[in-house]
Motif scaffolding. Structure first.
Motif, PDB file in Angstrom:
ATOM      1  N   THR A 141       8.325   3.435 -60.516  1.00  0.00           N
ATOM      2  CA  THR A 141       7.377   2.489 -61.110  1.00  0.00           C
ATOM      3  C   THR A 141       6.414   1.953 -60.061  1.00  0.00           C
ATOM      4  N   PHE A 142       6.965   1.557 -58.910  1.00  0.00           N
ATOM      5  CA  PHE A 142       6.128   1.012 -57.835  1.00  0.00           C
ATOM      6  C   PHE A 142       5.124   2.054 -57.353  1.00  0.00           C
ATOM      7  N   LEU A 143       5.560   3.289 -57.192  1.00  0.00           N
ATOM      8  CA  LEU A 143       4.675   4.337 -56.692  1.00  0.00           C
ATOM      9  C   LEU A 143       3.550   4.641 -57.679  1.00  0.00           C
ATOM     10  N   ILE A 144       3.873   4.666 -58.976  1.00  0.00           N
ATOM     11  CA  ILE A 144       2.836   4.907 -59.984  1.00  0.00           C
ATOM     12  C   ILE A 144       1.787   3.799 -59.946  1.00  0.00           C
ATOM     13  N   ALA A 145       2.272   2.565 -59.933  1.00  0.00           N
ATOM     14  CA  ALA A 145       1.343   1.430 -59.909  1.00  0.00           C
ATOM     15  C   ALA A 145       0.509   1.427 -58.631  1.00  0.00           C
ATOM     16  N   LYS A 146       1.142   1.726 -57.515  1.00  0.00           N
ATOM     17  CA  LYS A 146       0.445   1.749 -56.221  1.00  0.00           C
ATOM     18  C   LYS A 146      -0.613   2.843 -56.198  1.00  0.00           C
ATOM     19  N   LEU A 147      -0.322   3.971 -56.824  1.00  0.00           N
ATOM     20  CA  LEU A 147      -1.229   5.110 -56.813  1.00  0.00           C
ATOM     21  C   LEU A 147      -2.462   4.857 -57.674  1.00  0.00           C
ATOM     22  N   ILE A 148      -2.257   4.297 -58.858  1.00  0.00           N
ATOM     23  CA  ILE A 148      -3.374   4.156 -59.793  1.00  0.00           C
ATOM     24  C   ILE A 148      -4.134   2.843 -59.626  1.00  0.00           C
ATOM     25  N   SER A 149      -3.530   1.845 -58.991  1.00  0.00           N
ATOM     26  CA  SER A 149      -4.128   0.516 -58.933  1.00  0.00           C
ATOM     27  C   SER A 149      -5.527   0.497 -58.321  1.00  0.00           C
ATOM     28  N   PRO A 150      -5.764   1.119 -57.157  1.00  0.00           N
ATOM     29  CA  PRO A 150      -7.120   1.045 -56.577  1.00  0.00           C
ATOM     30  C   PRO A 150      -8.195   1.604 -57.503  1.00  0.00           C
ATOM     31  N   GLY A 151      -7.927   2.745 -58.114  1.00  0.00           N
ATOM     32  CA  GLY A 151      -8.910   3.348 -59.002  1.00  0.00           C
ATOM     33  C   GLY A 151      -9.162   2.519 -60.245  1.00  0.00           C
ATOM     34  N   VAL A 152      -8.084   2.018 -60.864  1.00  0.00           N
ATOM     35  CA  VAL A 152      -8.215   1.218 -62.079  1.00  0.00           C
ATOM     36  C   VAL A 152      -8.987  -0.068 -61.801  1.00  0.00           C
ATOM     37  N   ILE A 153      -8.624  -0.755 -60.723  1.00  0.00           N
ATOM     38  CA  ILE A 153      -9.294  -2.012 -60.383  1.00  0.00           C
ATOM     39  C   ILE A 153     -10.759  -1.775 -60.042  1.00  0.00           C
ATOM     40  N   ALA A 154     -11.052  -0.684 -59.333  1.00  0.00           N
ATOM     41  CA  ALA A 154     -12.441  -0.379 -58.981  1.00  0.00           C
ATOM     42  C   ALA A 154     -13.283  -0.139 -60.236  1.00  0.00           C
ATOM     43  N   VAL A 155     -12.721   0.608 -61.198  1.00  0.00           N
ATOM     44  CA  VAL A 155     -13.443   0.870 -62.444  1.00  0.00           C
ATOM     45  C   VAL A 155     -13.687  -0.426 -63.213  1.00  0.00           C
ATOM     46  N   LEU A 156     -12.667  -1.265 -63.308  1.00  0.00           N
ATOM     47  CA  LEU A 156     -12.810  -2.531 -64.033  1.00  0.00           C
ATOM     48  C   LEU A 156     -13.827  -3.443 -63.366  1.00  0.00           C
ATOM     49  N   HIS A 157     -13.800  -3.494 -62.037  1.00  0.00           N
ATOM     50  CA  HIS A 157     -14.778  -4.313 -61.324  1.00  0.00           C
ATOM     51  C   HIS A 157     -16.189  -3.792 -61.558  1.00  0.00           C
ATOM     52  N   GLN A 158     -16.337  -2.471 -61.585  1.00  0.00           N
ATOM     53  CA  GLN A 158     -17.647  -1.876 -61.826  1.00  0.00           C
ATOM     54  C   GLN A 158     -18.154  -2.235 -63.214  1.00  0.00           C
ATOM     55  N   ILE A 159     -17.245  -2.168 -64.187  1.00  0.00           N
ATOM     56  CA  ILE A 159     -17.631  -2.521 -65.552  1.00  0.00           C
ATOM     57  C   ILE A 159     -18.004  -3.993 -65.628  1.00  0.00           C
ATOM     58  N   GLY A 160     -17.179  -4.845 -65.023  1.00  0.00           N
ATOM     59  CA  GLY A 160     -17.482  -6.272 -65.027  1.00  0.00           C
ATOM     60  C   GLY A 160     -18.808  -6.571 -64.361  1.00  0.00           C
ATOM     61  N   SER A 161     -19.092  -5.897 -63.262  1.00  0.00           N
ATOM     62  CA  SER A 161     -20.361  -6.102 -62.557  1.00  0.00           C
ATOM     63  C   SER A 161     -21.538  -5.647 -63.407  1.00  0.00           C
ATOM     64  N   ALA A 162     -21.351  -4.521 -64.091  1.00  0.00           N
ATOM     65  CA  ALA A 162     -22.427  -4.018 -64.951  1.00  0.00           C
ATOM     66  C   ALA A 162     -22.701  -4.977 -66.105  1.00  0.00           C
ATOM     67  N   VAL A 163     -21.635  -5.498 -66.708  1.00  0.00           N
ATOM     68  CA  VAL A 163     -21.804  -6.459 -67.802  1.00  0.00           C
ATOM     69  C   VAL A 163     -22.489  -7.721 -67.297  1.00  0.00           C
ATOM     70  N   THR A 164     -22.081  -8.205 -66.109  1.00  0.00           N
ATOM     71  CA  THR A 164     -22.695  -9.391 -65.534  1.00  0.00           C
ATOM     72  C   THR A 164     -24.174  -9.151 -65.242  1.00  0.00           C
ATOM     73  N   ALA A 165     -24.498  -7.939 -64.764  1.00  0.00           N
ATOM     74  CA  ALA A 165     -25.888  -7.592 -64.475  1.00  0.00           C
ATOM     75  C   ALA A 165     -26.733  -7.633 -65.733  1.00  0.00           C
ATOM     76  N   VAL A 166     -26.178  -7.150 -66.839  1.00  0.00           N
ATOM     77  CA  VAL A 166     -26.884  -7.216 -68.117  1.00  0.00           C
ATOM     78  C   VAL A 166     -27.151  -8.674 -68.489  1.00  0.00           C
TER      79      VAL A 166
END
Length: 344
Positions: A141-166
């Protein structure tokens, strides 16, 4: 370009969650766990830390609220396993190792590990299965979360930034989109609170989410009464929390979803004009969201906006409800086979 990117990514996230709900194994149970974890952690943080703690300067409540908010990974790990039928002991073993992960990566890790736990429960003898789970589940469980966390968080931050920019470039265009989506999402297992927290909405977009959800409570209460959906208790329940009446709502999608979308746009434009902000993410909820607003804005401006939105919501829902009733559209619903498919 920012408008296209922001709105497009917002719709992609909504589409992805809808596909997961309808086609993924245990999709509905998984999203209910995600929504429940958000309520169990973000709501206490909002009430205790942002509202009571900051407004009344009570450091103890701030500390307790922030502690609850920091455990979203643990909460979603446990609830996801439980909703998928995993033993409570095994669910806690999985949830504890997700302490340092955010909501979505922790959910994904717990969702996938639950299928491995189901296999272990079926194949390994009782008593020995606990040892096998301890040796395998926490690390995996820890390894799965550790592996996917950077990518998932980066995508969410990008989406949030894009929405804020709008919102910065064309706030009223974003208001229309959020007004259409958030109140309707709050009436589905996707949950407006989860959507707002995943996108990390803050500022005016988050204020729109909170107040349009509050407006939807008035809309649903009036429509339940006008269209004679259920009794008074059902109308009161849907006003407090739409998810408690989701199977009834699913019978009247055109009437309820359509009305909430139209009125949600009007309310979102009102909130945008008011200039209110809400810097606590995940507060797209009818009660907590408006309360937390008092931690970030002048009280008079909040009260005026909330009163206007409540009045507008009641008047427009009365008008729409009477139009639906007089046009004999109140009993148009899904066929039983279609309804069963949607609810499942």
């Amino acid at each position: 370009m920012d408008i296209v990117l922001g709105i497009g990514t917002l719709l992609v996230v909504l589409l992805a969650m809808t596909l997961f709900l309808n086609f993924a194994p245990y999709g509905k149970q998984g999203l209910q766990a995600l929504s429940g974890a958000a309520c169990a952690t973000l709501l206490p943080q909002a009430f205790l830390s942002y509202a009571l703690g900051q407004i009344f300067h009570i450091s103890l409540l701030q500390d307790i609220g922030d502690l609850a908010g920091s455990l979203s990974g643990v909460a979603v790990g446990i609830l996801t396993c439980l909703n998928l039928g995993i033993s409570p002991v095994f669910a806690v073993i999985v949830g504890l190792v997700l302490k340092d992960f955010q909501l979505l990566p922790a959910f994904i890790a717990a969702y996938f590990i639950s299928f491995a736990l189901k296999y272990i429960e079926r194949k390994v003898p009782e008593g020995l299965d606990l040892i096998v789970v301890i040796l395998i589940a926490p690390t995996l469980t820890f390894l799965i979360a550790k592996l996917i966390s950077p990518g998932v968080i980066a995508v969410l931050h990008q989406i949030g930034s894009a929405v804020t920019a709008v919102g910065n470039n064309n706030p009223y265009a974003l208001a229309v989109v959020l007004g259409l989506i958030i109140p309707v999402t709050g009436m589905t297992p996707l949950s407006s609170m989860v959507l707002a927290s995943l996108l990390n909405l803050t500022g005016t977009p988050m204020a729109i989410g909170a107040i349009t959800c509050m407006g939807a409570s008035f809309v649903n209460f009036v429509l339940f009464r006008e269209l004679k959906i259920g009794g008074p208790s059902k109308a009161f329940a849907v006003a407090i929390e739409p998810l408690t009446q989701i199977e009834i709502i699913a019978k009247y999608p055109l009437q309820l979803y359509g009305s909430n979308a139209i009125i949600g746009v009007v309310n979102a434009l009102i909130v945008t004009f008011s200039g209110l902000v809400l810097n606590a993410p995940g507060m797209a909820t009818p009660i907590a969201g408006p309360i937390v607003l008092f931690g970030f804005n002048k009280p008079l401006n909040i009260v005026i906006t909330l009163v206007i939105v409540a009045i507008v919501s009641v008047i427009l829902s009365l008008i729409i409800g009477k139009i639906i009733s007089r046009s004999h559209l109140s009993h148009i619903n899904l066929k039983p086979s279609e309804l069963k498919k949607q609810v499942n």
